[in-house]
Every structure is written in C-alpha cells, then in structure tokens.
Design a protein around this motif. Sequence first.
Motif, PDB file in Angstrom:
ATOM      1  N   UNK A 318       0.102 -12.890  -3.410  1.00 28.64           N
ATOM      2  CA  UNK A 318      -1.353 -12.906  -3.588  1.00 28.64           C
ATOM      3  C   UNK A 318      -1.732 -12.784  -5.059  1.00 28.64           C
ATOM      4  N   UNK A 319      -0.886 -12.155  -5.858  1.00 29.72           N
ATOM      5  CA  UNK A 319      -1.229 -11.966  -7.276  1.00 29.72           C
ATOM      6  C   UNK A 319      -1.376 -13.298  -8.005  1.00 29.72           C
ATOM      7  N   UNK A 320      -0.802 -14.369  -7.458  1.00 28.93           N
ATOM      8  CA  UNK A 320      -0.924 -15.686  -8.095  1.00 28.93           C
ATOM      9  C   UNK A 320      -2.208 -16.406  -7.718  1.00 28.93           C
ATOM     10  N   UNK A 321      -3.021 -15.812  -6.876  1.00 26.26           N
ATOM     11  CA  UNK A 321      -4.282 -16.431  -6.477  1.00 26.26           C
ATOM     12  C   UNK A 321      -5.369 -16.096  -7.485  1.00 26.26           C
ATOM     13  N   UNK A 322      -5.120 -16.433  -8.742  1.00 26.13           N
ATOM     14  CA  UNK A 322      -6.085 -16.196  -9.808  1.00 26.13           C
ATOM     15  C   UNK A 322      -6.453 -17.543 -10.421  1.00 26.13           C
ATOM     16  N   UNK A 323      -7.449 -17.564 -11.309  1.00 27.13           N
ATOM     17  CA  UNK A 323      -7.995 -18.850 -11.733  1.00 27.13           C
ATOM     18  C   UNK A 323      -7.720 -19.239 -13.192  1.00 27.13           C
ATOM     19  N   UNK A 324      -7.923 -18.357 -14.166  1.00 27.75           N
ATOM     20  CA  UNK A 324      -7.786 -18.808 -15.558  1.00 27.75           C
ATOM     21  C   UNK A 324      -6.356 -19.245 -15.890  1.00 27.75           C
ATOM     22  N   UNK A 325      -6.222 -20.378 -16.542  1.00 27.05           N
ATOM     23  CA  UNK A 325      -4.905 -20.947 -16.841  1.00 27.05           C
ATOM     24  C   UNK A 325      -4.032 -20.000 -17.656  1.00 27.05           C
ATOM     25  N   UNK A 326      -4.590 -19.397 -18.684  1.00 22.99           N
ATOM     26  CA  UNK A 326      -3.796 -18.506 -19.528  1.00 22.99           C
ATOM     27  C   UNK A 326      -3.331 -17.275 -18.747  1.00 22.99           C
TER      28      UNK A 326
END
Length: 899
Positions: A318-326
Amino acid sequence: MNTQEKYPEFIQHACACSPFIQRLLMSDERLLAELQSGIEQPYLVSDMHAYLSTHEIDDEVILKRALRKLRQRVMLRVITRNLNGKAGLQEVMQAMSDLAEVTVNVALRFIHSLLAQQYGEPIGESGQPQSLIVIGMGKLGGFELNVSSDIDLIFAFEEDGETNGTSFGKPALSNHEFFTRVAKKLIAAIDEITEDGFVFRVDMRLRPYGSEGPLACSLTMLEEYYQNQGREWERYAWIKGRVIAGPAQQVSDLLRPFVFRKYMDYGAFASMRDLKVQIQRDVNKRDMHDNIKLGRGGIREIEFIAQVFQLIRGGQDVSLQIRPTLSVLALLKEKNLLPAETVNALNQAYVFLRDLEHRLQYQEDQQTQTLPTTEEGQKRIALAMNCNDWTELRSQIDGHRTIVDNHFTEVFSDPKDVQAEDVQVAEIWQGTVNDEEAIVRISALGYVDPAETLRRLHSLHQSARYKQLPELSRQRFDALMPLVIALSAKEADPDIALMRVSDLLESICRRASYLALLAEYPAALNLVIKLTTASPWLAQYLTQHPVLLDELLDTQNLYAVPDFNSMREELKRRLADVQGDVERQMDVMRHFKHAAVFRFVAKDVAGELPLQTLSDYLSALANLILDMTIETIWPTLRGKHRDTPKFAVIGYGKLGGKELGYASDLDIIFLYDDPAENAAEIYARFGQRINNWLNSLTAAGMLYETDLQLRPDGASGLLVSSVEAFREYQHHKAWVWEHQAITRANFSAGDVDIGQAFEQIRYDVITQSRDLNSLKVSVVDMRHRMLANHVFAAGVFDLKQSEGGIIDLEFMVQFLVLAHAHQYPELTENIGNIALLMRLAELGIIEKEEASRVVSAYLAFRKLQHASRLQGHSKAQVALSLVQDHADAVKSVWNKLMA
C-alpha cells in the motif's frame, strides 16, 4: 544596497526570460507593487483565499474575473521567484496545484448554489443531498502541475435522483442533468478566455468513453465502466487520480482495485511498453524529437519507470499507492527496487527537465515542451536556465535525456529483443518438426532420455490446462517454454530439471502475471530452474506460493543475512497498512513468513547456509511471527481490560531448542500473570484467537501448525495457565517426560517478565534432586512406549525414531541434565544438544570421546534428515548401512547409561 533596491533587478531578469511576465506587468500597474511586497514569500492557499475574499462574487462575470486576476498574481510571483532562485521546483508545482484546487472549489460552490436556487438541491436515492465530485487527474492529481498546463478532470456524483425544486414551486432536474449543467458552467468559469485571460485549460478526455461519454456520471456508472471496460492506459492514468472537490473516500475505494491489482502484476511491463511504442510512433510522425516530455529520454519516460513499479506492486504494498513522481522514486530506492545511483540520476534529470519545461512555458504562457529553434528563443531559455549559451544548455539537456533513455531501456527492454531465440528449440515445443527430428535435437541439448522428454512436452502441450489458457497467457507460456528447455539442458540432470520446472509452470500458468514475471526476467527463470532441480520440496513450496517468485528479482536481498529487527519493522508497517482488515492482515503475515522461508531455502540450496544457522533463522522467524501475532490480535480482542496483555508464549521442542526445520510445527504453551478477576476467561479467548490465527488456512496458506499438548494436563487441561498454576503443576503434578520436555523449553514471545518467571520455574524444576534409578526407569519406559508404535523394515534406519537415532540421543541428554543439574546448575542452560553434550564431557559426566562420537552422529542424522526434507520425503529414512557406525555410537552410550 538594501533589499528594496534589489527588486528591480529580479524583475528585469524575469522580464528578460519571460515576455509574458513583461506584458502582465504592463497590463496592470498594481501588479508591480504587489510583486515587490510579496517576492520573499511563496503564494500560499491562505493568500489565494484572502485575495478572492476581497471580491463580492455575485454573478459569473465577477467570478471569472476574480479567478483570472488571482491567476495573474500567482503566476507573476511564482515565475519571478523561480527564475531568481527563490523558489524551487516543488514550490512551483505546489502553488500551481493549489491554484487549480482553490479556483475549482470556489467556482463549484458558487455555481452549485446558483443552479440550486433555480432547480432545488439535488437529492440522491438515499435521501441525502448530493454534490459534484471533481477528480483531478495527471499532474494535478499528483501535485505536480505545470505553470501553463491544462487540468485533466473527471466529474462524478454519488447517486442518481433528482432535485427537490418541485417542493418550492421550481422545475426539477435529474441529478445527471443538474450536475451536467454544473459541470459545463464550471468548465467555462475556469477554461473560457476573457479579456482577463483564462485560469486553466480544461481537458475532459480522460472521462469514461472519452469525448463521447457523459460529462458527469454517477459512481455506479463509473464503477461499472472501469470494471467491465477499463483499459490499461486508464489504469496508468488513475495512479495519480485524486478528488479535489466533493466526497473523496468512496471514489478511492471504488477505483483502487482497478488500478492496483491484488497480485503482483508483471504484465504491466508489456502494457506500458506498448503505450510507450504508441507515444513514440506519434512523436516520430509529428517530428517531436525535441519534445522534452514525450521524446526519448523525456519526462514521460521517468514517470513510466516510477509508475510501472506502482502498477506491479501497489496492490500488495500500500505504501506505493502515492502520487508524486519524486516521492515514488525515493520509495523505490528505499525498497531496493531500483539502484540508488539510478534513482539519483532520474531525480536529477526529472528536476532539470521539469525546470526546463517551466521555463519554456514562462516565455509566452503556452503549454509547450518543445525546445526553441530560433536564436532568440535559445538565448532566452539559456539565460533562464543559468547557462552561458545555448550550446552549454543543449549539452546538459542531451546528457540528462541520454541517461534517462538508458535507464528506461534497461527497465522496459523486451526480453525477446535481448534473448536470441533458438528457433530449433522453439520448434520442438511448437511441434512443427517430426518426432524423430525433435528427439535428435533434444538429445543434442544433453537430455539423458530424449524420447521421454519429448513425451512429457507433448503431454503438456496437449493438456486441458494449457489448452484452456486465455490467449495472452498461452502466448506467454509459448514464449517461455523454449527458454525453459534450453536452460534446463544446462543443469547436471536436465531431465529432472525440465520435469520439475514444467510442473511448476503448468500449475501456475492460469496466473498470467507470474508467466509475465518469468518472461520479463530470464535470470529469475534460470534461478527457478536451479532451485527446483535441487529440491522437489522447494518446487512444491513455490507451486503453493507462486507469489514468492517475486523474491527472485532481488538476488542481493535473497542471499543477505537476515536482519530480524528490520524484518519486524517491515512486517509491522505492512500490517499497519491494512489495519482493520483481519483477513488481509492474516495474508500479509503469511506472505511475509513464506518470503522469509524462501530466502532461507535459497541460501540453503546454494550451500551457503549451515544447518545450525538455518535452524536459528527459522526459530527467530517463528518467535517474530508469534510476537507480532500477539501485538496484532490483542487490540481487537473483545473484552480486553488493559492496553498490553500480561501474556507470553513458551516454545517447547524444536522451537524451544532452536532446531526448527522447514516443516516443523510449533510446540507451544500459553502463560499469563494478571490479577484481574476475569483474566482467565480473557486470556483463554486470546489464546484461542492466537491458535486460530496461526492454524487457519487462507488463500495465502498457513502460518504454522501448532501443538498445545505440552500444556499442564495435556489435551484435557486449560488452554492457558497462570504462572502460579504452571509453577504448582510442574512441582507437584508433572510427569518425568514433562520435565524432560521443559529442558528444551524457552520464552518465545510476549511479556518479558512472564518469560523471566518461566525461566525461574524451569530452573527450579530442572535442578531438583532426583533418584537416578527412578528417573532412569521413567525415561526408558517412555522410550519403549514410543518404539512400540513404530515398525521398521529390515535394513532401514529411521533417523528420528530408530534405536540409536535422534530420539535416543535427545533422551540421553535430557536424562543427564535432570540427573546432574542439581549439582551442576550450568546444565540448565538451553544451549542445544551439541553444546550440552560437550559440557557434560567437560564436567566429566560422560567421556569426551563418547561425547564426540555422539555429536558426530547427531550432526550426521540432522543433515540427512534435512536433505530428506528438501527431497520431499515424508519420512526421514535411510539404509542402515549408511549410518551403522553412528547408530552404534549412540546405542553404546545409551546402553552404558540406561542399563
């Protein structure tokens, strides 16, 4: 020179880099003073609301003017600050994303109110008022908006229904019609070009059915569309999707399963590779090679690299369900999914290219990513990028783009492009050559029984499971098999290698993602072949838990020495990610345990893990799992009366003696020490929950089989004992065999104070003075009872049960500890059979030569037992002739001690 005198220089530099800024300042003389007074501060959301509050917005004309005037002020300050080094990329992206969110929300509130006055409030089928949900896609969703970007929006509403206008003598509209009208007016408020310009260009093409679809749709329709018709590129687009107005949680819950699959989705490589090919085809057709977003080595390639790992792993992590590319790139480095040097290079390139992109757009407030072709434009952009001239800037641009393109190629390279396909081997699998020729080719590869190998391949090719595969899965299977045949041929026993890996592939072939993983990573396939060839037990383990194939991709971590503290923190984080979902928490813990065991067995099969070290690892893992099980279950236990349980798990047998094997069950008992009136009832319920948690078979398998029969009074006793009851039982009721068992017991998990209390009880019990003859009779009697339940064929030696085997050896050690610990308390230490035998010899209780022979026998038995397990044998039995000397050594000491 004071700060005020520096402002004109900043503004002059901004104007030299941006004719748009120069025109903006000339259009309204008030802007200059505002810019000078605010140049040292970023433009915050509070500032935007403060500015808009100075306008009396009572019609759409004033609304549009206020929003556009706000944009002018934000753009002026953001661009000037950025060009003069006062604001970095993050501030620019945040300010523009905030501007979009503020203007959309202000406009939406006004327009909704305006239309509600005409038609009434929209009411859903549930009877609840409804509002328009605005979803920001792309860079807006990711808080990465450009200064002159359009905004990709999708409009939705929760429920169908109609407005309540008829209740007030006004015409009623369906919710769909009402929100469509709201949406049209909202787009006009933001997108329409007036004498004051525009706020953002609005792009609605990402909505369901694109330009042909309804402008606003209910969440029911949204869900139905993505479940039944959603395409791969839409999954990619929705990674950054974010509700910027209206209720958010329902949209997130609805779209998450579409974007992030429950399993590791390695098919994402091929999907995004195809999408990149389409983009590149368009770039070539339109001669857009100087486009720093879409061209080779551009911004889109960096985004693709980050997002492919999100698509593959986001459902599991779930920790990879983020948005900003950096932020995604930083996480990929932290998780060792990309090398640190790769992420650092991509970070630098991303910041450089986004800065360049902004400066291209600063010039004329146009949405462009194309490098200038005129000398004037090149000079201006070189100045904005702080370069001496265009040649220097172009060199930097090309350097970054080359690095990005190289990394993109490395991540997305098609294995078929780098793997020279052996046509002759492929024809064997495809059956396009006759059997005689196929047998000749198989023999030439090195197979011992080519005819049988061909028969197996034909059988697999004609099997119902293969024929019923979906087309995509069958294509992947067909691509894999020639490589499987060729790689298996390189093993010492190619026939066995091919048989085991083919069985594995056949059993997992319905999950296209696993085939995609092996197709994308030929090195992982080669490792699978080596591991399954070495151990049929491991082949079966992979068949039961194919998700473990993912562990093969990180060979550095695969063979690393385990850090159990870090592992504990990782498991705790994963469990927290799915807090509240018991079923998913159970699966998370099972996946974690299986992955750890798989890493151990990979080192074991490779000959890099001594058996005693392996047992230490497996025992430490079991203790970690037990401890985290306590932590996870207790907060949800009905009727719990304290924040932390006064409860402990005690390990017996192989767990207590740190001699766990891959298939060992856990011999455990539960203790508590709590004066609460209803403590016995609470901890009994807690113990049952723990046992069920460990034993339950879920989609992810089982954690451990448990054996609780070593508790006081065995199967007829209470599931959980108080410390005091346990002490009383051990001193006054326990049988000798129970005292034998406690010599190998150890605190495993839970309350440390209870663990110490147990250790004191254990010490007191073991150091009791005993009558040797009575002790000897009890131990021998128990051993005879065990032997009576086993019959062995002539010439066969059961490593555990036969006379002279492991149990005889363990009983001898336990007998000697119980017999002599009152005189030598150091024998109470739970240091394992080998160390105890050596200590007994040092104390003169047994002869050193005898101890040495018995230790050698024990090591040999355990190695053979372990090897038997890896070969998939249910019983560890060998030819007696193979271990005759070792068995005789054990029996000799047994007879001497027990006669």
